[in-house]
Design an enzyme around this catalytic site. Structure first.
Site, mmCIF file in Angstrom:
data_model
loop_
_atom_site.group_PDB
_atom_site.id
_atom_site.type_symbol
_atom_site.label_atom_id
_atom_site.label_comp_id
_atom_site.label_asym_id
_atom_site.label_seq_id
_atom_site.Cartn_x
_atom_site.Cartn_y
_atom_site.Cartn_z
ATOM 1 C CE1 TYR A 126 -3.194 3.024 0.879
ATOM 2 C CE2 TYR A 126 -1.880 3.277 2.866
ATOM 3 C CZ TYR A 126 -2.844 3.758 2.000
ATOM 4 O OH TYR A 126 -3.447 4.956 2.247
ATOM 5 C CD1 TRP A 152 -2.324 6.129 11.678
ATOM 6 C CD2 TRP A 152 -2.802 6.282 13.863
ATOM 7 N NE1 TRP A 152 -1.304 5.529 12.374
ATOM 8 C CE2 TRP A 152 -1.564 5.603 13.711
ATOM 9 C CE3 TRP A 152 -3.298 6.500 15.137
ATOM 10 C CZ2 TRP A 152 -0.824 5.129 14.789
ATOM 11 C CZ3 TRP A 152 -2.552 6.037 16.218
ATOM 12 C CH2 TRP A 152 -1.338 5.359 16.042
#
Length: 288
Positions: A126, A152
Site C-alpha cells: 500500500y 489514521w
C-alpha cells in the site's frame, strides 16, 4: 472558484467534503467509482469533456492495507497508474489537483515527526503504491497542485478504528489493542475543511507536498482508551505488542507527520486529535 470534481466520494474524506460543500463557494461534482472509474483513462477524458471543471480533489484510493499484499497489481492500478493518468489529464486541461497520500510512505524508523522531504521507504505494498503515485504526479507536474499526506483517518461514516472500537466496546468486557505503533488520528471532517480552504489559493508552478493530521501523538492503545472513556463504555483496554496481532502487511512503528510547513504556508490552526475525536463521537451519537 469554478467547478470542482471530487473523486472517491463514497469514502470517508469524499463524504466529508460533500457534507461541507454546501457552505463553500464553488460548484461541486461528486463521483464514485460507478460514475467515474479513474483507472480508465478514456472514461476520465470523456467525463471531463462532458463536465468541464477547474480542479480535481482525488480522494479515491485502494486503502485495504493487508489485502494489497495479495493484490499488488490492483493496488498499483488505483494508487499509481490511475493517479499518473489523472495528473496527465490535469496538465492537458490546466486543472488544479489535490491528491491525498499517506504516512505509510515512511518506514517508521524516525524518532521525530517526518518532514515532507524525508526519504520515503515504504514497508508494505500500500505505502509503495501510494509513493509511486506521488512520484508520478511530481514527474508530470500539474501546476497549482498539491499532495497531502495524512494518517489514521476516521469519521462517523464507513468502517474505521473508531467505529470498530465502539462496536467492540459495547460487545466485550475487554479489548486488546496495539501499543507499539505511534502516530496521529485524523478526523476526516477536519481534513476535508482544510482541503477546501486551501484549494482556491493554490498558485505555484511545481507540485508541493504537505502533511496534514490532527495535532498530538498517541498509540492505537491510547486512541482506543480515549474512545471508551469519552463514550462512557466500561470495556477494559489492554495494551499489547504488534507481535500479538501479526498482519499480512507490516506497519511503520512511528509515523507522526510534521505539519509545520502546512501551518506556515496556509496560516491554519489544526485541532488536537482528542478534541476532534469528541466532535466525531457526538456526530455518531446524534445518529443513534
Amino acid at each position: 472558484m469554478g467547478k470542482i470534481l471530487v473523486t472517491g466520494v463514497s469514502g470517508q474524506l469524499g463524504t466529508e467534503i460533500k457534507k461541507l460543500s454546501v457552505s463553500y463557494k464553488g460548484d461541486f461534482l461528486f463521483a464514485d467509482r460507478a460514475a467515474l472509474d479513474i483507472t480508465d483513462g478514456d472514461k476520465v477524458k470523456q467525463f471531463l469533456g462532458r463536465h468541464p471543471v477547474e480542479a480535481v480533489i482525488n480522494s479515491a484510493a485502494y486503502t485495504a492495507v493487508d489485502k494489497a499484499e495479495s493484490e499488488p497489481e490492483m493496488a498499483k492500478q488505483v494508487n499509481c497508474k490511475a493517479v499518473e493518468m489523472l495528473a496527465g489529464v490535469c496538465v492537458s486541461h490546466n486543472l488544479k489537483l489535490v491528491h491525498l497520500s499517506t504516512d505509510y510512505v515512511f518506514d517508521g524508523k524516525n524518532h521525530r515527526p517526518y518532514k515532507e522531504n524525508d526519504p520515503a521507504a515504504p514497508v508494505n505494498v500500500y505505502g509503495k503504491t501510494k509513493w509511486e503515485g506521488e512520484e508520478a504526479i511530481r514527474s508530470i507536474n500539474p501546476g497549482n497542485s498539491v499532495i497531502i499526506r495524512t494518517s489514521w483517518l476516521y469519521s462517523s461514516q464507513g468502517n474505521n478504528f473508531v467505529k470498530t472500537m465502539l462496536r467492540l466496546g459495547a460487545e466485550k468486557e475487554e479489548v486488546r489493542v496495539i501499543d507499539d505503533q505511534v502516530g496521529t488520528p485524523t478526523y476526516a471532517g477536519d481534513l476535508a475543511a482544510a482541503v477546501l480552504d486551501i484549494l482556491p489559493g493554490l498558485n505555484h508552478k511545481n507540485v508541493k507536498t504537505y502533511h496534514y493530521t490532527n495535532e498530538g501523538v498517541c498509540t492505537w492503545f491510547d486512541f482506543a482508551k480515549a474512545i471508551m472513556e469519552y463514550e462512557g463504555l466500561p470495556c477494559k483496554v489492554t495494551p499489547v505488542p504488534s507481535s500479538e496481532y501479526p498482519t499480512p502487511a507490516q506497519r511503520p512503528s512511528y509515523s507522526v507527520l510534521s505539519k509545520q510547513t502546512f501551518k506556515k504556508d496556509f496560516k491554519m490552526t489544526i485541532p488536537h486529535w482528542r478534541d476532534s475525536l469528541k466532535k466525531c463521537l457526538r456526530e455518531i451519537d446524534s445518529k443513534l
